[in-house]
Design an enzyme around this catalytic site. Structure first.
Site, PDB file in Angstrom:
ATOM      1  N   GLY A  20      -9.795   6.449  12.137  1.00 22.03           N
ATOM      2  CA  GLY A  20      -8.483   7.064  11.993  1.00 22.03           C
ATOM      3  C   GLY A  20      -8.607   8.576  11.935  1.00 22.03           C
ATOM      4  O   GLY A  20      -7.856   9.245  11.228  1.00 22.03           O
ATOM      5  N   ASN A  88     -11.641   5.400   6.960  1.00 23.72           N
ATOM      6  CA  ASN A  88     -10.361   5.995   6.587  1.00 23.72           C
ATOM      7  C   ASN A  88      -9.166   5.251   7.176  1.00 23.72           C
ATOM      8  O   ASN A  88      -8.050   5.354   6.660  1.00 23.72           O
ATOM      9  CB  ASN A  88     -10.332   7.454   7.056  1.00 23.72           C
ATOM     10  CG  ASN A  88      -8.941   8.045   6.988  1.00 23.72           C
ATOM     11  OD1 ASN A  88      -8.437   8.365   5.918  1.00 23.72           O
ATOM     12  ND2 ASN A  88      -8.282   8.172   8.140  1.00 23.72           N
ATOM     13  N   SER A 142      -6.401   3.127  -1.768  1.00 28.05           N
ATOM     14  CA  SER A 142      -5.098   3.671  -2.160  1.00 28.05           C
ATOM     15  C   SER A 142      -4.833   3.303  -3.604  1.00 28.05           C
ATOM     16  O   SER A 142      -5.297   2.255  -4.084  1.00 28.05           O
ATOM     17  CB  SER A 142      -3.984   3.089  -1.271  1.00 28.05           C
ATOM     18  OG  SER A 142      -2.706   3.380  -1.796  1.00 28.05           O
ATOM     19  N   TYR A 156      -0.059  -4.206   2.332  1.00 20.61           N
ATOM     20  CA  TYR A 156      -0.951  -3.039   2.307  1.00 20.61           C
ATOM     21  C   TYR A 156      -1.607  -2.911   0.938  1.00 20.61           C
ATOM     22  O   TYR A 156      -2.826  -2.706   0.829  1.00 20.61           O
ATOM     23  CB  TYR A 156      -0.135  -1.794   2.631  1.00 20.61           C
ATOM     24  CG  TYR A 156      -0.844  -0.473   2.466  1.00 20.61           C
ATOM     25  CD1 TYR A 156      -1.680   0.018   3.467  1.00 20.61           C
ATOM     26  CD2 TYR A 156      -0.653   0.309   1.330  1.00 20.61           C
ATOM     27  CE1 TYR A 156      -2.323   1.240   3.330  1.00 20.61           C
ATOM     28  CE2 TYR A 156      -1.287   1.533   1.180  1.00 20.61           C
ATOM     29  CZ  TYR A 156      -2.118   1.997   2.185  1.00 20.61           C
ATOM     30  OH  TYR A 156      -2.747   3.203   2.042  1.00 20.61           O
ATOM     31  N   ALA A 158      -2.091  -5.247  -1.295  1.00 18.67           N
ATOM     32  CA  ALA A 158      -3.035  -6.350  -1.509  1.00 18.67           C
ATOM     33  C   ALA A 158      -4.333  -6.116  -0.740  1.00 18.67           C
ATOM     34  O   ALA A 158      -5.430  -6.381  -1.256  1.00 18.67           O
ATOM     35  CB  ALA A 158      -2.382  -7.663  -1.075  1.00 18.67           C
ATOM     36  N   ALA A 159      -4.219  -5.609   0.491  1.00 13.81           N
ATOM     37  CA  ALA A 159      -5.413  -5.337   1.296  1.00 13.81           C
ATOM     38  C   ALA A 159      -6.258  -4.244   0.663  1.00 13.81           C
ATOM     39  O   ALA A 159      -7.502  -4.329   0.639  1.00 13.81           O
ATOM     40  CB  ALA A 159      -5.007  -4.952   2.714  1.00 13.81           C
ATOM     41  N   LYS A 160      -5.628  -3.197   0.146  1.00 15.20           N
ATOM     42  CA  LYS A 160      -6.380  -2.110  -0.473  1.00 15.20           C
ATOM     43  C   LYS A 160      -7.040  -2.563  -1.775  1.00 15.20           C
ATOM     44  O   LYS A 160      -8.142  -2.116  -2.107  1.00 15.20           O
ATOM     45  CB  LYS A 160      -5.458  -0.916  -0.725  1.00 15.20           C
ATOM     46  CG  LYS A 160      -5.009  -0.206   0.547  1.00 15.20           C
ATOM     47  CD  LYS A 160      -6.167   0.333   1.366  1.00 15.20           C
ATOM     48  CE  LYS A 160      -5.702   1.227   2.506  1.00 15.20           C
ATOM     49  NZ  LYS A 160      -6.820   1.726   3.327  1.00 15.20           N
ATOM     50  N   ILE A 189      -0.026  10.985   0.228  1.00 11.99           N
ATOM     51  CA  ILE A 189      -0.541  12.113   0.993  1.00 11.99           C
ATOM     52  C   ILE A 189       0.523  12.572   1.976  1.00 11.99           C
ATOM     53  O   ILE A 189       1.172  11.763   2.633  1.00 11.99           O
ATOM     54  CB  ILE A 189      -1.817  11.734   1.780  1.00 11.99           C
ATOM     55  CG1 ILE A 189      -2.844  11.097   0.857  1.00 11.99           C
ATOM     56  CG2 ILE A 189      -2.415  12.967   2.450  1.00 11.99           C
ATOM     57  CD1 ILE A 189      -4.055  10.552   1.594  1.00 11.99           C
TER      58      ILE A 189
END
Length: 264
Positions: A20, A88, A142, A156, A158-160, A189
């Protein structure tokens, strides 16, 4: 007399990859590592808006199976090794509306991008890193891994959370073999994608962009520092962690959120 240290070339001779790496925090991280003397590879689905001859670009959609192996092959064929891997890549494109608005495709695509992509890329590079007996892997997670926003970004979050846990487990496995594995968990950010995120919230709630921004800040419990982070501020932390100055750090998570998380 206090000794002055010049960190401008502390990563000289190192090969780094930033996923990314064409926009936002990824772009800032790539530029920070380059400024420290590293040779930097960047990967993303789309090429940079402005090409930089000092950043080797490998196009890839890392949410897809096989893409990590292609990136690893291109990097290792060109440079022979990788010393620093910055996972990232991340983001959320799920609709607002809570659990009922989310289907299997929303969950699967979000988990593929935010959890499986770094897992696959680590797996592609780890054999070479372990053979060399050194390397640094940094996962950009995150604060939503601890502070989920249920309305729009639950997959998102849950994935992090999974990425943070995985990163800790990987560190336990490979630190004794010469590798360092770390997690950086930013808060909000100020990137280009923030604009689109706020537009989605505004549309779904029939509110203005300003009201959408305040709703995010409120959902986060406020940002004591008073503003989102600049990408360069996150990049500075990553640059330090990737450097020899952080050589005793492994298995830790570093939160950079302007004081957002209200608990210890």
């Amino acid at each position: 007399m206090q000794q002055q240290t010049n960190y401008s070339n502390e990563l000289s001779g190192k090969i780094a990859l930033v996923t990314g790496g064409t926009k936002g925090a990824g772009k800032a991280i790539a530029e920070r590592l380059k400024a420290a003397g590293a040779t930097v590879v960047i990967t993303a689905r789309n090429k940079p808006d402005q090409a930089d001859p000092d950043l080797y670009f490998v196009p890839a959609d890392l949410s897809k199976r096989g893409a990590a192996d292609s990136v690893a092959k291109a990097t290792l064929e060109r440079y022979g090794r990788l010393d620093i891997l910055i996972n990232n890549l991340g983001g959320s494109e799920t609709p607002a509306g809570g659990f009922a608005a989310l289907n299997d495709e929303h969950w699967e695509s979000t988990i593929s991008t935010n959890l499986l992509a770094p897992v696959r890329l680590d797996r592609a590079f780890l054999p070479q890193m372990l053979e060399n007996g050194n390397g640094v892997i940094i996962h950009i997670a995150s604060i939503q891994g601890r502070l989920p926003l249920y309305d729009a970004t639950l997959p998102y979050a849950a994935a992090k959370a999974g990425l943070i846990n995985y990163s800790k487990g990987l560190a336990k496995e490979v630190t004794s073999k010469g590798l360092r594995v770390l997690t950086v968990s930013p808060g909000w950010i100020k990137t280009e994608n923030v604009k689109y995120f706020l537009e989605r919230i505004a549309r779904s709630s029939n509110s203005s962009i300003e009201e959408a921004q305040q709703s995010v800040i409120a959902a986060l419990g406020g940002i004591p520092y008073g503003r989102p982070a600049e990408p360069e501020e996150v990049a500075e932390l990553v640059g330090f962690l990737a450097s020899p100055r952080a050589k005793y750090l492994s298995g830790s998570e570093f939160v950079i959120d302007g004081g957002t998380i209200p608990t210890i």
